[in-house]
Write a protein that holds these residues in place. Structure first.
Motif, mmCIF file in Angstrom:
data_model
loop_
_atom_site.group_PDB
_atom_site.id
_atom_site.type_symbol
_atom_site.label_atom_id
_atom_site.label_comp_id
_atom_site.label_asym_id
_atom_site.label_seq_id
_atom_site.Cartn_x
_atom_site.Cartn_y
_atom_site.Cartn_z
ATOM 1 N N VAL A 115 -34.368 61.004 0.063
ATOM 2 C CA VAL A 115 -33.499 60.303 -0.709
ATOM 3 C C VAL A 115 -33.264 58.976 -0.247
ATOM 4 N N ASP A 116 -32.646 58.011 -0.610
ATOM 5 C CA ASP A 116 -32.314 56.730 -0.509
ATOM 6 C C ASP A 116 -31.067 56.602 0.532
ATOM 7 N N HIS A 117 -30.113 57.480 0.200
ATOM 8 C CA HIS A 117 -28.556 57.306 0.591
ATOM 9 C C HIS A 117 -28.078 58.361 1.403
ATOM 10 N N PRO A 118 -27.780 58.297 2.655
ATOM 11 C CA PRO A 118 -27.351 59.363 3.379
ATOM 12 C C PRO A 118 -26.418 60.189 2.667
ATOM 13 N N GLU A 119 -25.537 59.751 2.039
ATOM 14 C CA GLU A 119 -24.535 60.586 1.427
ATOM 15 C C GLU A 119 -25.055 61.546 0.629
ATOM 16 N N ASP A 120 -26.294 61.423 -0.127
ATOM 17 C CA ASP A 120 -26.839 62.404 -0.793
ATOM 18 C C ASP A 120 -27.681 63.150 -0.122
ATOM 19 N N ALA A 121 -27.835 63.057 1.282
ATOM 20 C CA ALA A 121 -28.930 64.042 1.918
ATOM 21 C C ALA A 121 -28.044 65.452 2.799
ATOM 22 N N GLU A 122 -29.114 66.384 2.701
ATOM 23 C CA GLU A 122 -28.319 67.451 3.625
ATOM 24 C C GLU A 122 -28.765 67.043 5.047
ATOM 25 N N THR A 123 -29.768 66.416 5.212
ATOM 26 C CA THR A 123 -30.249 66.109 6.641
ATOM 27 C C THR A 123 -30.159 64.554 6.813
ATOM 28 N N VAL A 124 -29.666 63.983 7.611
ATOM 29 C CA VAL A 124 -29.677 62.586 7.828
ATOM 30 C C VAL A 124 -30.473 62.351 9.318
ATOM 31 N N VAL A 125 -31.654 61.611 9.115
ATOM 32 C CA VAL A 125 -32.314 61.479 10.604
ATOM 33 C C VAL A 125 -32.074 59.906 10.896
ATOM 34 N N VAL A 126 -31.662 59.762 12.026
ATOM 35 C CA VAL A 126 -31.492 58.326 12.653
ATOM 36 C C VAL A 126 -32.705 58.134 13.567
ATOM 37 N N ASN A 127 -33.345 56.964 13.142
ATOM 38 C CA ASN A 127 -34.482 56.311 14.024
ATOM 39 C C ASN A 127 -33.618 55.586 14.958
ATOM 40 N N THR A 128 -33.292 55.688 16.244
ATOM 41 C CA THR A 128 -32.784 54.848 16.950
ATOM 42 C C THR A 128 -33.578 53.916 18.026
ATOM 43 N N CYS A 129 -32.762 52.717 18.170
ATOM 44 C CA CYS A 129 -33.443 51.799 19.414
ATOM 45 C C CYS A 129 -32.627 51.938 20.451
ATOM 46 N N GLY A 130 -33.542 51.743 21.287
ATOM 47 C CA GLY A 130 -33.022 51.967 22.913
ATOM 48 C C GLY A 130 -33.652 50.575 23.720
ATOM 49 N N PHE A 131 -33.647 49.645 23.005
ATOM 50 C CA PHE A 131 -34.179 48.321 23.563
ATOM 51 C C PHE A 131 -33.286 47.817 24.617
ATOM 52 N N VAL A 132 -31.923 47.260 24.153
ATOM 53 C CA VAL A 132 -30.833 46.595 24.912
ATOM 54 C C VAL A 132 -29.711 47.309 24.589
ATOM 55 N N GLU A 133 -28.638 46.748 25.398
ATOM 56 C CA GLU A 133 -27.310 47.727 25.242
ATOM 57 C C GLU A 133 -26.821 47.544 23.842
ATOM 58 N N ALA A 134 -26.921 46.301 23.130
ATOM 59 C CA ALA A 134 -26.168 46.062 21.808
ATOM 60 C C ALA A 134 -27.069 47.043 20.885
ATOM 61 N N ALA A 135 -28.415 47.219 21.031
ATOM 62 C CA ALA A 135 -29.127 48.036 20.195
ATOM 63 C C ALA A 135 -28.689 49.527 20.115
ATOM 64 N N LYS A 136 -28.379 49.763 21.538
ATOM 65 C CA LYS A 136 -27.971 51.191 21.845
ATOM 66 C C LYS A 136 -26.759 51.620 20.945
ATOM 67 N N LYS A 137 -25.919 50.633 21.087
ATOM 68 C CA LYS A 137 -24.532 50.684 20.523
ATOM 69 C C LYS A 137 -24.647 51.001 19.150
ATOM 70 N N ASP A 138 -25.481 50.254 18.325
ATOM 71 C CA ASP A 138 -25.631 50.162 17.007
ATOM 72 C C ASP A 138 -26.161 51.728 16.531
ATOM 73 N N SER A 139 -27.175 52.170 17.423
ATOM 74 C CA SER A 139 -27.510 53.318 17.304
ATOM 75 C C SER A 139 -26.485 54.704 17.372
ATOM 76 N N VAL A 140 -25.703 54.560 18.285
ATOM 77 C CA VAL A 140 -24.577 55.422 18.280
ATOM 78 C C VAL A 140 -23.582 55.121 17.078
ATOM 79 N N ASP A 141 -23.317 54.145 16.851
ATOM 80 C CA ASP A 141 -22.352 53.695 15.909
ATOM 81 C C ASP A 141 -23.104 54.468 14.572
#
Length: 509
Positions: free
Chosen positions: A67-93
Motif C-alpha cells: 500500500v502507498d500510505h503507512p496509515e493504511d498498512a499493518e506493517t511499516v518498513v522503513v528503509n533507513t539511511c546511515g550516511f551522515v548524522e543528518a541522514a541518521k536523524k531523518d531515519s530515526v524521525d
C-alpha cells in the motif's frame, strides 16, 4: 519531549552504546493475526530506492499486499539511511513517526531495514524500542517470513554489526567464485514467475517499481573498495561487486517496459564497474547497448570517481547517442593536503585538466560534485584553495557538507578536529559561494538548446530535466509552449530563455 528532541536523544544513546551482544527483547508483543498489507518508506539515495523495490518484490511474492500510505498498512518498513548524522536523524524521525501509527487500529508493527539498520543492528534496537525489529541485509531474501514472525509476536534477535568487506575475497577477480553472500540488487527469480517484475524471458530481476515516473535507477554494482578516511559506507555495504552486463541489460529492458524513459545508472563507484569481471572498461561497452534498448530515450551515469576517470570512459559518455553528457564527479575537496588526509587523490590542476577534457568533447556537458568542509586539519588556506577551484570549475551543481565524525572511520582518529561553530561557519560560507556560482553557471546556459525529459505536464507547461541535470540532487527545467499532445516521458527540444538559481526556464522549439 518533542519528536525532534527525541530523535536527537536516540542518536546520542546509539553513539554511546557498546558493541557487546545483547539478549533479545522478549514479550514485546502478543501474537497477532497475519498482516496482509505493508508500506515501504525509503530514505537516502537512489541505491536505496532500488533496494526498496527489491524488498517490495520479495514481499509481494511472499503474499503481502503493498500500500502507498503507512496509515493504511499493518506493517511499516522503513528503509533507513546511515550516511551522515543528518541522514541518521531523518531515519530515526521516520521510525518514530511510523511508530505513532501503532496507536491506531491498522498499524501493528514498524520494522527498520537499510543502511542504518545494517550498520548498528542490536545497538539501534536497544536505543529505539519503538521499532519492533531491526533487520540486516542478510534478512532480505526471507523478508516476508521475517515480517510474519514479527507480526505473530515472536521477538526478533537483532544482528551484531560486522564489517561486510570481510565477507568476500580481497581480490576483486576472486569474488565471482566466493560463497553466496547477500548482495543487494543481484538476486534473480525463476523465469516462470508472474509478469510485472522482470524481462519477458530469462531470469527475472527481483524488483517491483514503486513509482510511475519516467526516470528509473538501475544498479550497476554494490559495495565499494575505496578507503576514504571519512566514509563508513564500505564497512556496511561491503566490497565492490559488479552486476553482469546481461543482467543489467535484462533489467533495463524490463524498466523500459514499465514506462521508464531514462535509466539512471547507480552504484557506490561506477568507474570501477567491471573490474571484478576482468574488464575495467566494461562500462564503455555496456553504455551503447543500454542506449539501444527499445523505449529508452536517455542513459545517465552517476557516482564517478575523478581519480579513476579515463579517456575511454569520457569518450563513451560524450560520443554515444542517447547517453547524457553528464558527469557526477565526487571531488570532495581541492586542497592536496586535505585530499591526502581523506585518502583521496588529486589537486586543482588535475581536476581542472579533467574538466577541460570533458568540455573539449562536450562543451555543454553538465558537471556536479560534492565537497566536504571542516575536515580535521583543514586550514583557512585549504578553504581558499577549495573556493578558488569551484570558482574556476564552473560546476552546475555542488553539494556542500560540513564534516562530522562517522563511527569506525579513520578520520575520527585524526588530529586537528575543528569545533562545530567553525565547521558551521565554513559550511555557510562555501554554500553561499557555490549557490552564487551555480546560479551564474545556469545563467551562462541562456541561448543553449537542451533536450528535456518531461516529468510533469500541466497544459502548455511542463517540468523536467535536461541532460545536464540529474534527478533529485540537481536543478530542473520548466518548459513553456508545450504542444497539446505532450505527455510525461516525452523528450522535447527547447531553448533556454531564463534561469532561476540552478533551475532553467526553456521554450519549446
Amino acid at each position: 519531549m518533542a519528536a525532534d528532541e527525541r530523535a536527537a536523544a536516540y542518536l546520542r544513546n546509539l553513539m554511546k552504546s557498546s558493541a557487546a551482544i545483547t539478549a533479545p527483547v522478549a514479550g514485546k508483543a502478543a501474537p497477532r493475526a497475519h498482516a496482509a498489507t505493508v508500506a515501504l518508506l525509503t530514505l537516502g539515495c537512489a541505491r536505496n530506492d532500488v533496494d526498496s523495490e527489491e524488498l517490495a518484490a520479495r514481499l509481494e511474492e511472499g503474499g503481502f499486499r503493498l500500500v502507498d500510505h503507512p496509515e493504511d498498512a499493518e506493517t511499516v518498513v522503513v528503509n533507513t539511511c546511515g550516511f551522515v548524522e543528518a541522514a541518521k536523524k531523518d531515519s530515526v524521525d521516520t521510525l518514530l513517526e511510523a511508530s505513532e501509527l501503532k496507536r491506531e487500529a491498522t498499524t501493528q508493527a514498524v520494522v527498520a531495514v537499510g543502511c542504518m539498520a545494517e550498520r548498528y543492528g542490536h545497538e539501534l534496537a536497544d536505543s529505539l524500542p519503538e521499532a519492533d525489529a531491526v533487520l540486516s541485509f542478510d534478512d532480505y531474501p526471507a523478508i516476508a517470513d521475517r515480517l510474519r514472525s514479527i507480526l505473530a509476536g515472536t521477538a526478533h534477535t537483532p544482528h551484531v554489526p560486522r564489517d561486510r568487506r570481510s565477507l568476500l575475497p580481497i581480490a576483486p577477480a576472486d569474488r565471482a567464485a566466493a560463497p553466496a553472500v547477500a548482495v543487494l540488487g543481484h538476486a534473480h527469480s525463476a523465469p516462470d514467475l508472474p509478469m510485472g517484475r522482470a524481462p519477458a524471458s530469462g531470469p527475472r530481476a527481483v524488483r517491483r517499481r514503486l513509482g510511475a515516473g519516467p526516470v528509473a535507477p538501475l544498479k550497476l554494482a554494490s559495495g565499494c573498495d575505496r578507503r576514504c578516511s571519512f566514509c563508513a559506507i564500505p564497512s556496511f555495504r561491503g566490497s565492490f561487486v559488479s552486476r553482469r552486463p546481461a543482467d543489467v541489460l535484462d533489467e533495463a529492458r524490463w524498466l523500459a517496459g514499465t514506462g521508464a524513459r531514462e535509466l539512471f545508472l547507480v552504484s557506490e563507484n561506477s568507474t570501477s564497474y567491471g573490474k571484478d569481471l576482468g574488464d575495467i572498461r566494461l562500462l564503455e561497452t555496456l553504455l551503447p547497448e543500454l542506449a539501444l534498448v527499445a523505449g529508452v530515450e536517455r542513459v545517465r551515469v552517476s557516482y564517478l570517481q575523478p581519480a579513476e576517470m579515463r579517456p575511454s570512459l569520457i569518450e563513451a559518455i560524450t560520443a554515444t547517442p542517447g547517453v547524457a553528457d553528464y558527469f557526477d564527479l565526487s571531488f570532495q575537496h581541492a586542497s592536496p593536503r586535505v585530499l591526502r588526509r581523506m585518502r583521496r587523490f588529486g589537486d586543482p590542476e588535475r581536476f581542472l585538466a579533467l574538466l577541460r577534457q570533458v568540455r573539449a568533447q562536450a562543451p555543454y556537458a553538465g558537471v556536479r560534485s560534492n565537497v566536504i568542509v571542516g575536515f580535521p586539519g583543514e586550514t583557512e588556506d585549504d578553504v581558499h584553495t577549495l573556493c578558488d577551484f569551484v570558482t574556476e570549475a564552473r560546476l552546475d551543481a555542488v553539494g556542500v557538507f560540513g564534516y562530522s565524525d562517522e563511527d569506525g572511520t579513520e578520520a575520527m582518529t585524526l588530529d586537528g578536529h575543528l569545533d562545530e561553530e567553525e565547521i558551521r561557519a565554513r559550511l555557510e560560507y562555501v554554500t553561499r559561494l557555490t549557490e552564487e556560482l551555480t546560479a551564474q553557471r545556469a545563467d551562462e546556459r541562456l541561448g543553449e538548446r537542451v533536450d528535456v525529459l518531461l516529468e510533469s505536464v500541466d497544459g502548455g507547461r511542463g517540468e523536467g530535466r535536461a541532460s545536464l541535470q540529474g534527478p533529485e540532487v540537481d536543478g530542473s527545467t520548466t518548459v513553456t509552449g508545450l504542444r497539446p499532445h505532450s505527455r510525461i516521458g516525452d523528450l522535447v527540444t527547447c531553448l533556454v530563455v531564463a534561469s532561476a538559481g540552478v533551475d532553467l526556464i526553456a521554450a519549446v522549439q
